[in-house]
Design an enzyme around this catalytic site. Structure first.
Site, PDB file in Angstrom:
ATOM      1  N   ARG A 133       0.797  -1.233   0.000  1.00  0.00           N
ATOM      2  CA  ARG A 133       0.000   0.000   0.000  1.00  0.00           C
ATOM      3  C   ARG A 133       0.825   1.277   0.000  1.00  0.00           C
ATOM      4  NH1 ARG A 133      -3.235  -3.588   3.375  1.00  0.00           N
ATOM      5  NH2 ARG A 133      -5.002  -4.238   2.089  1.00  0.00           N
ATOM      6  N   THR A 177       2.073  -5.257   4.587  1.00  0.00           N
ATOM      7  CA  THR A 177       1.431  -4.727   3.379  1.00  0.00           C
ATOM      8  C   THR A 177       1.172  -3.231   3.479  1.00  0.00           C
ATOM      9  OG1 THR A 177      -0.730  -5.362   4.304  1.00  0.00           O
ATOM     10  CG2 THR A 177       0.310  -6.912   2.786  1.00  0.00           C
ATOM     11  N   SER A 192       0.794  -7.727   9.227  1.00  0.00           N
ATOM     12  CA  SER A 192      -0.361  -8.472   8.724  1.00  0.00           C
ATOM     13  C   SER A 192      -0.232  -9.928   9.153  1.00  0.00           C
ATOM     14  CB  SER A 192      -0.413  -8.391   7.198  1.00  0.00           C
ATOM     15  OG  SER A 192      -0.485  -7.060   6.748  1.00  0.00           O
ATOM     16  N   GLY A 193      -1.369 -10.654   9.071  1.00  0.00           N
ATOM     17  CA  GLY A 193      -1.322 -12.083   9.348  1.00  0.00           C
ATOM     18  C   GLY A 193      -2.311 -12.594  10.368  1.00  0.00           C
ATOM     19  N   GLU A 195      -5.140 -13.932  10.186  1.00  0.00           N
ATOM     20  CA  GLU A 195      -5.813 -15.193   9.876  1.00  0.00           C
ATOM     21  C   GLU A 195      -4.934 -16.409  10.158  1.00  0.00           C
ATOM     22  OE1 GLU A 195      -8.586 -12.960   9.597  1.00  0.00           O
ATOM     23  OE2 GLU A 195      -7.099 -12.308   8.137  1.00  0.00           O
ATOM     24  N   TRP A 254      -2.619  -4.373  10.317  1.00  0.00           N
ATOM     25  CA  TRP A 254      -2.212  -4.536   8.929  1.00  0.00           C
ATOM     26  C   TRP A 254      -2.471  -3.336   8.015  1.00  0.00           C
ATOM     27  CZ3 TRP A 254      -6.297  -4.240   5.522  1.00  0.00           C
ATOM     28  CH2 TRP A 254      -7.566  -4.603   5.987  1.00  0.00           C
ATOM     29  N   ASN A 272      -9.028  -8.526  13.720  1.00  0.00           N
ATOM     30  CA  ASN A 272      -9.886  -9.495  14.391  1.00  0.00           C
ATOM     31  C   ASN A 272      -9.121 -10.353  15.389  1.00  0.00           C
ATOM     32  OD1 ASN A 272      -8.860 -10.575  11.662  1.00  0.00           O
ATOM     33  ND2 ASN A 272      -9.305 -12.448  12.818  1.00  0.00           N
ATOM     34  N   ASP A 314     -15.358 -11.415  12.002  1.00  0.00           N
ATOM     35  CA  ASP A 314     -14.152 -10.901  11.350  1.00  0.00           C
ATOM     36  C   ASP A 314     -14.306  -9.434  10.984  1.00  0.00           C
ATOM     37  OD1 ASP A 314     -11.526 -11.006  10.280  1.00  0.00           O
ATOM     38  OD2 ASP A 314     -12.332 -11.240   8.279  1.00  0.00           O
ATOM     39  N   ASP A 316     -12.587  -6.730  11.484  1.00  0.00           N
ATOM     40  CA  ASP A 316     -11.329  -6.058  11.834  1.00  0.00           C
ATOM     41  C   ASP A 316     -11.568  -4.592  12.165  1.00  0.00           C
ATOM     42  OD1 ASP A 316      -8.535  -7.460  10.090  1.00  0.00           O
ATOM     43  OD2 ASP A 316     -10.380  -8.483  10.640  1.00  0.00           O
ATOM     44  N   TRP A 484     -13.213  -0.447  -3.869  1.00  0.00           N
ATOM     45  CA  TRP A 484     -12.052  -0.999  -3.139  1.00  0.00           C
ATOM     46  C   TRP A 484     -10.846  -0.056  -3.191  1.00  0.00           C
ATOM     47  CZ3 TRP A 484     -13.365  -4.724  -0.039  1.00  0.00           C
ATOM     48  CH2 TRP A 484     -12.383  -5.480   0.617  1.00  0.00           C
TER      49      TRP A 484
END
Length: 576
Positions: A133, A177, A192-193, A195, A254, A272, A314, A316, A484
């Protein structure tokens, strides 16, 4: 012979440009980025994240004359989602691409000055596409994060690596990211991560050396670090987490952060809790799905506000915190994945207002303004698998919004002139159910299944102008595909954003009337910027369809399956 001479001339011109792009980026440049029209040196077009430009050469009366002046391709073999916001300083644009790449581009000609490609190992585990990003610059260095969870500092004149620091173990699911943030000589990063059951954290490093100054985990029970030693524990172990669930609790940071110099607070959102199955972790599960204010000196949490305690959908809470002042009050706003738009006092985090900005929310009836907590609709929480006949699948519910959120990562904008927020949102829901799950390093840690569905046939995406004083939606633009990409607004009375169908569009900031559009050839999921060069105003945006929607979108993904991938930067101005 002529071809050789032309190539040499271009090479020399690029070399001269690179040599003259030597002015270092100072703390004052960064602090005043929202007012200096000749640059964009922060993600958010200012540390407070308003994405508002005081430029008005391009305005409601002449925006229809806007034309492209150059386009730069990232290359054909590594397309995927392009979610970056470019940054611009001293005649050079720096932009990141998919697969952890960085490009330096001459802003007058669109010529490449240098390119850096991270050497990514096999086995990286990005959750939601191989996106990046954006970058940050400070002094003579450019900083960005990689999909194997490293923070890299490059010489911004040459693209050569000056240092690289490991932020987390990519084999456990860590990655980066988000664009870093520079605060008082420190590089601030998240991870990030979520999940994969990692532990979210916010870290500050010395911008010159990369050495860790402080680290603040975002799940209670974990110890912070300050100047090489343990500092304080985040929260109180097992206060809101049962047993050992906190050890793999998620709370990924993230999206990156913002900074408010008035209160000297770094604002971050946390993701989350892990796993998604909320029945395995009764309690509020702090500090997941929260907004956190951090002391930039030592990484201590000044205050927090949790949007979805014991999150089971979820939702977030990473969405950006945007600082603004109204009525003599220091306020901040955030549009949450859970579908509510929150305004709070940014000095102590006290909730001022919370209103729905998408339709038909099912998981909660409202937000109690006295307690700040949601009023849950317990019938719309996914069921406990242990209560089912086979113990393998809990009761399914249809929840609104879907886990991709009323608003996902795509940043909103705030106009200092209209005093409105411009929020990219989506109207969708999901069938969701819980399943048993156990933590295993490097494996998905969900404990849930889902299918996303659009709520309406005529549209999914919705750009909304929201009055933060009342929560009222002043105007709305509806788009067939999900929105998006990020949003930008200007003193020229304009709001810019892109669509997955490939258009960069400009709207009247007061009425929402569409005034201009341009087809870029691929879906836009990046964030536009604007700046002034040699007395002319430019607008740039990254084009390249991808991100989480085509990967996780369920029935929604069918609506966008024909959209073309790509990877390029488009730059526009009004011709003389």
């Amino acid at each position: 012979m002529k071809q050789v001479s032309l190539a040499l001339a271009i090479s020399l011109a690029i070399s001269v440009t690179a040599q003259t792009a030597s002015a270092t980026v100072t703390d004052q440049d960064i602090l005043n980025d929202h007012t200096i029209t000749s640059q964009v040196v922060t993600n958010g077009m200012g540390l407070q994240g308003q994405r508002f430009s005081p430029l008005k050469q391009i305005n409601q009366g002449n925006v229809k004359k806007l034309l492209p002046v150059w386009s730069f391709s990232f290359g054909g073999e590594k397309q995927r989602g392009q979610e970056a916001q470019p940054i611009v300083h001293d005649g050079v644009m720096y932009v990141t691409g998919s697969y952890s790449r960085v490009f330096a581009i001459d802003i007058k000609s669109g010529e490449e000055l240098w390119q850096y490609d991270a050497r990514l190992p096999d086995g990286i585990m990005p959750c939601c596409d191989v996106i990046n990003r954006g970058a940050a610059i400070y002094g003579d260095l450019l900083y960005f994060g990689t999909l194997d969870a490293k923070l890299v500092a490059l010489d911004r004149m040459t693209g050569k690596v000056k240092w690289a620091k490991k932020i987390g173990d990519y084999k456990a699911g860590y990655s980066i990211t988000a664009a870093p943030t520079i605060v008082e000589g420190k590089v601030i990063t998240g991870v990030s991560g979520g999940e994969f059951g990692i532990i979210g954290k916010i870290e500050a490093r010395d911008a010159k050396t990369g050495e860790l100054v402080w680290s603040r985990p975002t799940i209670e029970g974990h110890m912070g670090m300050l100047n090489g030693k343990e500092s304080t524990m985040t929260g109180t172990k097992n206060a809101t987490w049962p047993g050992d669930m906190w050890k793999f609790g998620g709370g990924a940071t993230w999206l990156g952060g913002t900074y408010d110099p008035e209160t000297r607070s770094i604002f971050y959102g946390t993701g989350n809790p892990a796993p998604w199955n909320s029945h395995l972790r009764p309690g509020d599960n702090l500090y997941s799905t929260s907004r956190i204010a951090i002391n930039p000196d030592n990484g201590e949490i000044k205050w927090h506000y949790q949007t979805t305690p014991n999150d089971g959908w979820d939702y977030d809470g990473v969405n950006e915190v945007v600082s603004f002042n109204q009525g003599g009050k220091k306020l901040a706003a955030t549009a949450d994945r859970n579908g509510f738009f929150y305004v709070f006092n940014r000095e102590e985090g006290k909730l001022v207002n919370a209103t729905p900005f998408v339709r038909d929310i099912t998981w909660a009836k409202s937000i109690d303004l006295k307690t700040g907590r949601p009023v849950y609709d317990d019938a719309n929480r996914p069921g406990n698998p242990t209560a089912s006949e086979d113990g393998k699948k809990g009761k399914s519910v249809f929840a609104v919004p879907s886990f991709l959120g009323g608003k996902n990562w795509m940043p909103m904008a705030y106009s200092q002139e209209t005093e409105l927020f411009y929020v990219p949102s989506n109207e969708w829901g999901m069938e969701i159910w819980n399943e048993p799950v156990n933590y295993k390093k490097g494996a998905a840690y969900l404990g849930a299944g889902f299918t996303i569905k659009p709520l309406f046939e005529e549209y999914i995406g919705s750009l909304k102008a929201i009055d933060p004083k009342s929560g009222k939606i002043v105007w709305e633009y509806k788009n067939n595909a999900p929105l998006w990409g990020g949003v930008m607004t200007t003193a020229g009375g304009l709001v810019f954003t892109g669509t997955p169908e490939g258009y960069l569009k400009a709207f009247d900031s007061k009425t929402g009337k569409e005034l201009w559009k341009f087809q870029t050839g691929s879906g836009i999921v990046g964030s536009p910027i604007t700046w002034e060069q040699d007395g002319e105003q430019y607008v740039s945006v990254v084009s390249g369809w991808g991100g989480a929607v085509p990967l996780w979108g369920g029935e929604v993904a069918k609506r966008v399956k024909e959209l073309n991938q790509g990877g390029s930067v488009w730059t526009f101005k009004i011709p003389n």
